[in-house]
Design an enzyme around this catalytic site. Sequence first.
Site, short mmCIF file in Angstrom:
data_model
loop_
_atom_site.label_atom_id
_atom_site.label_comp_id
_atom_site.label_asym_id
_atom_site.label_seq_id
_atom_site.Cartn_x
_atom_site.Cartn_y
_atom_site.Cartn_z
CD GLU A 1 -2.70 1.07 2.59
OE1 GLU A 1 -3.90 1.35 2.53
OE2 GLU A 1 -2.13 0.76 3.66
CD GLU B 1 -6.49 7.04 5.07
OE1 GLU B 1 -6.68 6.19 5.96
OE2 GLU B 1 -5.64 6.90 4.17
#
Length: 368
Positions: A259, A350
């Site tokens: 990720e 985010e």
Amino acid sequence: MLKFKAVPMIQVLRRKTQLPLAGLAVGLALWSCGADPSTGPGDENGGSAGLSASAGTAASVAGANNTAGSGSATAGAVGVAGSSSTAGNTGVGGSSFSGGTNGGGRSGSGSGGRSTAGRSSGGSSNGGSSSGGSSGHAGTGNAGASGSGGAPSCSGQALSGGTSHCSSNSQGNVGSYSWTIWSSGSGGCITPYGVDAAFKATWSNSGDFLARVGLGLGSNKTYDKFGTISADFAETKSGSGGGYSYVGIYGWSVNPLVEYYIVDDWFSGHPNPGGTKMGTLSVDGDTYDIYKHQQVNQPSIQGNQTFDQFFSVRQTARACGHISISEHFKKWADLGLKLGNMEEARVLVEVGGGTGSIDFKKATLTAQ
């Protein structure tokens, strides 16, 4: 950039969705933005870290006055006409962008979801720099030359329209791009404008919240097989991003499962993703600190797994600019941080809570 420690992680359930392959070529452009560094992430478990934006305004600085036909003007991004100088000379100027002041924020690390706890880290105050102005010329006005490391022009108007999607976990397509919304709590809303990858997102105390729009890359080729991958963005934001926040580029690779984040902006407090600092990369007008963090048995696009996270975190926040994504991938590889086959590359916000919004007036990605 401050030195940070890896932080204990608090489990937060999270599942990241995988999106279909989308078109890989979109025109580049930039519009309005500001630069204002702020906070960082919280400790993340059960998911990954994300990106969040900082609000602010870009400052333009006209060319300095020259005397007797000489003198240097400051330049940053795209130059603007220099001001008149004495003895009939006009300087050559340029615009510059100043960073805001970083506050203290929560720091930590995360995986496919987010964490809500973390260690407070102090941010630093950073000003955007400019260089490369031209000399004045007698009796004539000249457009400023492009400065080194400056961001492109960031003026423009907000977009409108689009379809709003409010959920804690949803995905879809818009034009040649695809979008995803995910939250560990009450969710939020994403509105893709249908203009390139531009979108707006809102949230309210939704726990770990992610919204992203961009390219699905198919999970069958490494990044170098796509040629040059890059992005341009311009955004404004308001409200808060909770204990951590990231705005920038986000994605996954498979074989190995990784990720990754390229963090250009945040709400308050410079992000500290935790893990091990591996090095730095100077690109697109600033220096990025590079981190590696391991997630153990945490949610991913392949269910609960143990995987690495790679981060590039810009030292000074900005709310618009060009992101040379492939340059980060190459530098990571030089440092032994290996990506696998690319699953996605998307523009991301985010946040770890809070109540706020972000509006990407411009967002494009290309892989060609």
